[in-house]
Design a protein around this motif. Structure first.
Motif, PDB file in Angstrom:
ATOM      1  N   ARG A  47       0.835  -1.200   0.000  1.00  0.00           N
ATOM      2  CA  ARG A  47       0.000   0.000   0.000  1.00  0.00           C
ATOM      3  C   ARG A  47       0.880   1.264   0.000  1.00  0.00           C
ATOM      4  O   ARG A  47       0.577   2.234  -0.708  1.00  0.00           O
ATOM      5  N   GLN A 102       2.446   1.681  -3.403  1.00  0.00           N
ATOM      6  CA  GLN A 102       1.437   2.139  -4.355  1.00  0.00           C
ATOM      7  C   GLN A 102       1.170   3.638  -4.207  1.00  0.00           C
ATOM      8  O   GLN A 102       1.065   4.365  -5.206  1.00  0.00           O
ATOM      9  N   LYS A 103       1.081   4.115  -2.965  1.00  0.00           N
ATOM     10  CA  LYS A 103       0.807   5.533  -2.728  1.00  0.00           C
ATOM     11  C   LYS A 103       1.959   6.427  -3.180  1.00  0.00           C
ATOM     12  O   LYS A 103       1.740   7.545  -3.638  1.00  0.00           O
ATOM     13  N   PHE A 148       4.217   5.642  -5.537  1.00  0.00           N
ATOM     14  CA  PHE A 148       4.732   5.228  -6.854  1.00  0.00           C
ATOM     15  C   PHE A 148       5.028   6.417  -7.758  1.00  0.00           C
ATOM     16  O   PHE A 148       6.100   6.509  -8.356  1.00  0.00           O
TER      17      PHE A 148
END
Length: 428
Positions: A211, A214-215, A217
């Motif tokens: 997570r 992903q945040k 990226f």
């Protein structure tokens, strides 16, 4: 004797608190009036320095950094680094170094890196048992990576003054920058393993890791987008700066959606202020370079070095020692613009690689950011934490030694700086 008087006048003006561009310009004007009887030649010299496409990279990279900072990507960057390695003993220190490295590749500014990372990292590190001195010193030192890791403002200035390739310089800073970051992180882990006071948070779990990645990226991808295009020959450094701006706007407006019209205006305003300040300094440096050329000061230094029989390595060691001392009293921009025009003819005569020297210079300027009495990052960290200045100085001292070690390593193995740009086809 003439050289002593010129530099004495310049240093005196700088010590009065006069802006760098004014001190350089006034000193140059005095020399031109004494030896030429007129300051008219300065206009052509300044125009010639401004008539370079590379100058457009300055406002573009500043604008990119302003957007990414106002989009608050730093919170996600630090959270990702913390989630990845924070559970390891000393991992918080390594996470801070990782965050500094990535943010330096976005902002291009040591002060901005120390300010942004320090606000988040210092309280977190102290919470998990890091002595305040260690936390302060690490953030102050980690922030200096903004000078070495591209896109770097001081690198651009050096490229303008020396006519070195900015693309080659950007690539040359990557390996030494990452190497210094690894050295810093390794020191944190080794020091923590020997100190039972250092704690570590619990492992967050793979779901939290994915997570966090992903945040962050889009923020993490900013440096590869800019530098990857230069390395692969897809675009030039100037085009890379424009692509970086478009990418930052995309991330802020489409992904984060937290950049208001007022924020965009503030980014533009701050970019204009910063860029104009730099351009004024370049104008003053152009006049100063022309003035010392008129009196043949660079040629005199080259002849003196030749008479001394110094080898290229001996000359570089002498210059590095001189710049280290200057760094205790002058800003990095002043050091670049004062020393480069004077030393350039000698470096060319000794066949010294200007790209290699540029990276050595950047590391030395990093040292200047954390060495008193005028270490900018020391005062930045003191300002955001309200800690005693001497605590920040003591905390940064081990990193001064680590940087000197990195400088020596690069002196012994120039390939750390030259391998990447030359494999990308920039040539020697």
């Amino acid at each position: 004797m003439t050289a002593v008087l010129i530099f004495g006048a310049l240093i005196l003006l700088l010590l009065t608190g006069m802006p760098i561009f004014a001190a350089l310009g006034l000193t140059a004007a005095g020399v031109l009036l004494l030896f030429e009887g007129s300051v008219n030649p300065a206009a052509e010299t300044v125009f010639a320095h401004f008539n370079k496409p590379i100058l457009m990279t300055i406002p573009l990279f500043v604008f990119m950094a302003q957007i990414m900072i106002r989009a608050k990507v730093i919170d996600d960057l630090y959270n990702m680094a913390h989630t990845l390695v924070g559970h390891v003993r000393g991992g918080l220190g390594a996470a801070t170094v990782m965050s500094c490295t990535i943010f330096a590749a976005i902002s291009g500014s040591s002060v901005a890196t120390a300010l942004s990372i320090g606000s988040s990292a210092v309280p977190q590190m102290k919470r998990f048992g890091y002595p305040e001195r260690d936390a302060l010193g690490l953030v102050a030192a980690g922030g200096t990576l903004g000078i070495l890791i591209p896109p770097s403002g001081p690198m651009i200035l050096y490229a303008i003054v020396s006519d070195a390739s900015i693309g080659a310089l950007f690539l040359a800073g990557v390996v030494p920058g990452v190497l210094l970051a690894i050295i810093f992180a390794g020191y944190c882990i080794v020091r923590s393993s020997r100190n039972p006071e250092f704690e570590s948070p619990e492992w967050a779990g793979w779901s939290q890791v994915f997570r966090a990645i992903q945040k962050s990226f889009w923020a993490v991808m900013a440096p590869p987008v800019v530098m990857g295009g230069i390395y692969l020959g897809i675009f030039t450094a100037g085009e890379a700066a424009a692509i970086g701006c478009l990418y930052a706007l995309f991330v802020a407006l489409v992904i984060y959606r937290n950049l208001s019209a007022r924020d965009l205006w503030e980014c533009t305003y701050q970019t204009m202020r910063t860029s104009m300040m730099v351009f004024m300094i370049i104008a003053g440096a152009a006049m100063f370079g022309h003035a010392i050329t008129i009196i043949r000061l660079p040629n005199g230094i080259a002849e003196a070095v030749a008479a001394m029989g110094l080898s290229p390595l001996g000359f570089i060691l002498l210059v590095m020692a001189m710049i280290f001392v200057m760094g205790m009293f002058f800003e990095s921009i002043a050091i670049i613009l004062i020393t480069t025009p004077i030393l350039l003819p000698t470096m060319i005569a000794l066949d010294i690689d200007l790209i290699w020297y540029g990276v050595l210079l950047m590391i030395n300027l990093e040292l200047a950011m954390i060495t008193p009495p005028v270490g900018m990052n020391l005062f930045v960290i003191k300002g955001i934490t309200d800690a005693p200045l001497m605590e920040v100085v003591r905390g940064a001292f081990p990193y001064v030694l680590l940087m000197i070690g990195g400088l020596v390593l690069l002196l012994l193995v120039p390939g750390f700086a030259t391998w990447l740009p030359y494999t990308a086809g920039y040539g020697q």
